[in-house]
Design an enzyme around this catalytic site. Sequence first.
Site, PDB file in Angstrom:
ATOM      1  N   LEU A  64       0.683  -0.730  -0.159  1.00 41.95           N
ATOM      2  CA  LEU A  64      -0.191  -0.250   0.249  1.00 41.95           C
ATOM      3  C   LEU A  64       0.760   0.853   0.383  1.00 41.95           C
ATOM      4  CD1 LEU A  64      -2.049  -1.152   2.605  1.00 41.95           C
ATOM      5  CD2 LEU A  64      -3.102  -0.831   0.398  1.00 41.95           C
ATOM      6  N   PRO A  65       0.624   2.450  -0.624  1.00 39.78           N
ATOM      7  CA  PRO A  65       1.270   3.360  -1.062  1.00 39.78           C
ATOM      8  C   PRO A  65       1.588   3.980   0.609  1.00 39.78           C
ATOM      9  CG  PRO A  65      -0.653   4.055  -1.485  1.00 39.78           C
ATOM     10  CD  PRO A  65      -0.891   2.235  -1.146  1.00 39.78           C
ATOM     11  N   THR A  95       6.028   1.034   1.635  1.00 43.01           N
ATOM     12  CA  THR A  95       7.252   1.636   2.970  1.00 43.01           C
ATOM     13  C   THR A  95       6.471   2.469   4.126  1.00 43.01           C
ATOM     14  OG1 THR A  95       8.801   1.128   0.925  1.00 43.01           O
ATOM     15  CG2 THR A  95       9.268   2.688   2.816  1.00 43.01           C
ATOM     16  N   LYS A 170      15.550  -0.227   4.966  1.00 38.73           N
ATOM     17  CA  LYS A 170      14.674   0.379   3.164  1.00 38.73           C
ATOM     18  C   LYS A 170      14.734   2.356   4.011  1.00 38.73           C
ATOM     19  CE  LYS A 170      12.216   1.612  -0.035  1.00 38.73           C
ATOM     20  NZ  LYS A 170      12.707   0.948  -0.988  1.00 38.73           N
ATOM     21  N   LYS A 245       8.769  11.080   0.116  1.00 35.89           N
ATOM     22  CA  LYS A 245       7.649  10.886   1.458  1.00 35.89           C
ATOM     23  C   LYS A 245       8.704   9.450   2.253  1.00 35.89           C
ATOM     24  CE  LYS A 245       6.532   6.228   1.368  1.00 35.89           C
ATOM     25  NZ  LYS A 245       5.387   4.754   0.423  1.00 35.89           N
TER      26      LYS A 245
HETATM   27  P1  NAD Z   1       0.657   2.549  -6.481  1.00 40.84           P
HETATM   28  O1  NAD Z   1       0.197   3.523  -5.865  1.00 40.84           O
HETATM   29  O2  NAD Z   1       1.234   1.904  -8.252  1.00 40.84           O
HETATM   30  O3  NAD Z   1      -0.161   1.008  -5.779  1.00 40.84           O
HETATM   31  C1  NAD Z   1      -1.035   1.335  -4.588  1.00 40.84           C
HETATM   32  C2  NAD Z   1      -2.568   0.317  -4.662  1.00 40.84           C
HETATM   33  O4  NAD Z   1      -2.824   0.583  -2.987  1.00 40.84           O
HETATM   34  C3  NAD Z   1      -3.097   1.031  -4.928  1.00 40.84           C
HETATM   35  O5  NAD Z   1      -3.976   1.144  -6.347  1.00 40.84           O
HETATM   36  C4  NAD Z   1      -4.193   1.608  -4.776  1.00 40.84           C
HETATM   37  O6  NAD Z   1      -5.357   1.722  -4.652  1.00 40.84           O
HETATM   38  C5  NAD Z   1      -4.266   0.699  -3.218  1.00 40.84           C
HETATM   39  N1  NAD Z   1      -5.069   0.939  -2.023  1.00 40.84           N
HETATM   40  C6  NAD Z   1      -4.604   2.697  -1.109  1.00 40.84           C
HETATM   41  N2  NAD Z   1      -5.424   2.317   0.000  1.00 40.84           N
HETATM   42  C7  NAD Z   1      -6.015   1.083  -0.372  1.00 40.84           C
HETATM   43  C8  NAD Z   1      -6.898   0.347   0.912  1.00 40.84           C
HETATM   44  N3  NAD Z   1      -7.637   0.638   2.364  1.00 40.84           N
HETATM   45  N4  NAD Z   1      -7.396  -0.898  -0.079  1.00 40.84           N
HETATM   46  C9  NAD Z   1      -6.868  -1.513  -1.124  1.00 40.84           C
HETATM   47  N5  NAD Z   1      -5.846  -0.824  -2.019  1.00 40.84           N
HETATM   48  C10 NAD Z   1      -5.674   0.095  -1.311  1.00 40.84           C
HETATM   49  O7  NAD Z   1       1.918   2.051  -5.768  1.00 40.84           O
HETATM   50  P2  NAD Z   1       3.455   1.775  -5.548  1.00 40.84           P
HETATM   51  O8  NAD Z   1       4.706   2.241  -6.938  1.00 40.84           O
HETATM   52  O9  NAD Z   1       2.571  -0.346  -5.506  1.00 40.84           O
HETATM   53  O10 NAD Z   1       3.525   1.212  -4.379  1.00 40.84           O
HETATM   54  C11 NAD Z   1       3.405   0.487  -3.288  1.00 40.84           C
HETATM   55  C12 NAD Z   1       4.423   0.974  -2.271  1.00 40.84           C
HETATM   56  O11 NAD Z   1       5.911   0.273  -2.397  1.00 40.84           O
HETATM   57  C13 NAD Z   1       4.855   2.312  -1.302  1.00 40.84           C
HETATM   58  O12 NAD Z   1       4.710   2.301  -0.228  1.00 40.84           O
HETATM   59  C14 NAD Z   1       6.341   2.236  -2.047  1.00 40.84           C
HETATM   60  O13 NAD Z   1       6.338   3.348  -1.417  1.00 40.84           O
HETATM   61  C15 NAD Z   1       6.922   1.195  -2.096  1.00 40.84           C
HETATM   62  N6  NAD Z   1       7.759   1.095  -3.517  1.00 40.84           N
HETATM   63  C16 NAD Z   1       8.238   1.488  -4.183  1.00 40.84           C
HETATM   64  C17 NAD Z   1       8.573   1.116  -5.463  1.00 40.84           C
HETATM   65  C18 NAD Z   1       8.333   1.660  -6.916  1.00 40.84           C
HETATM   66  O14 NAD Z   1       9.026   1.719  -7.677  1.00 40.84           O
HETATM   67  N7  NAD Z   1       7.286   1.910  -7.449  1.00 40.84           N
HETATM   68  C19 NAD Z   1       9.596   0.848  -4.925  1.00 40.84           C
HETATM   69  C20 NAD Z   1       9.322   0.931  -3.600  1.00 40.84           C
HETATM   70  C21 NAD Z   1       9.055   0.515  -2.411  1.00 40.84           C
END
Ligand code: NAD
Length: 296
Positions: A64-65, A95, A170, A245
């Site tokens: 999740l975000p 994260t 992380k 973030k």
């Molecule tokens: P994203 O925004 O693409 O995906 C998050 C998903 O969570 C979205 O589809 C959103 O609709 C869903 N969501 C939000 N609240 C929700 C709820 N209450 N119930 C169900 N679904 C819900 O983000 P991402 O890029 O997939 O990143 C996710 C996590 O991974 C973050 O914490 C980010 O910091 C971490 N991360 C991302 C990357 C990257 O390259 N994108 C790399 C390492 C770590």
Amino acid sequence: MNIAFIGLGNMGGRMAHNLLKAGLTVYGYDLSEVANQHFAEAGGVVCDSPQAAAKQADVVITMLPAAKHVKEVYLGEHGVLETLKAGALCIDSSTIDPKTIQDIAEIAHSKNIKICDAPVSGGTIGAQAGTLTFMVGADESTYQAAKAVLGHMGKNVIHCGDVGAGQIAKICNNLILGISMTAVAEGMALGVKLGIDPKALAGVINTSSGRCWSSDVCNPWPHISENAPASRGYQDGFATQLMLKDLGLAVEAAGQVKQPILLGGMVQQLYQQMCMRGNAHLDFSSIIHQYLPEEA
Ligand code: NAD
């Protein structure tokens, strides 16, 4: 083994896909209809709430975000901890700050539910290829149980210590990354302004003591690293708002233990400015625009 996967976005969608490819049954839930649809097309079972997904599961994975979403999914009105049977395992790969997952773990443990933090490194490319690095915070037996599942989505599953230690690793890694990317951007922009060819400069840095991931694999100057976001208009990478973030998490954690992070605070402001100017969605290597004239 049945798995519930909550949060099927850029990372979670690709990770869940790898679980499906490994032949596991995955129940999924996301707020986004588009994310749910992609998941269904890959063979996942879409549910209409986190609880509905968790009801079927031995293992719950969340991606999740930010912390508020993680709290909502575990502890909220339709939270999964209400539903899970004793002995189930929860893995949070988002994260977030270490304290939030430690607080959730305290409640989970009181219900005999195992839980760990397992944030990732490797981005969407690693998520798709199943080559992520997971940084796990858990006791030894929970770590071993999580490792068996995480092995389907990553190639390194590192035990960092107790719950929260994965998030500490992380946050510190991304603090270094945010600073090193800014340092490479500053050096590249200065060199080009002084008149050296950017390829020649990158060639020197990458065989000298300035070399790092940000100079070599993900150079912020276009067409130095052909697979880097800089070579495709800074699209489809690690968004500047996510780096902001993570730097915020580092600054907040440092404040809690009264530890100075001088450079971290400074680059946090640079990424903040990038977001304010409407570039929040661009890859964080676009920080190089802070050093270039407007038209570049
Ligand atoms: P994203 O925004 O693409 O995906 C998050 C998903 O969570 C979205 O589809 C959103 O609709 C869903 N969501 C939000 N609240 C929700 C709820 N209450 N119930 C169900 N679904 C819900 O983000 P991402 O890029 O997939 O990143 C996710 C996590 O991974 C973050 O914490 C980010 O910091 C971490 N991360 C991302 C990357 C990257 O390259 N994108 C790399 C390492 C770590």
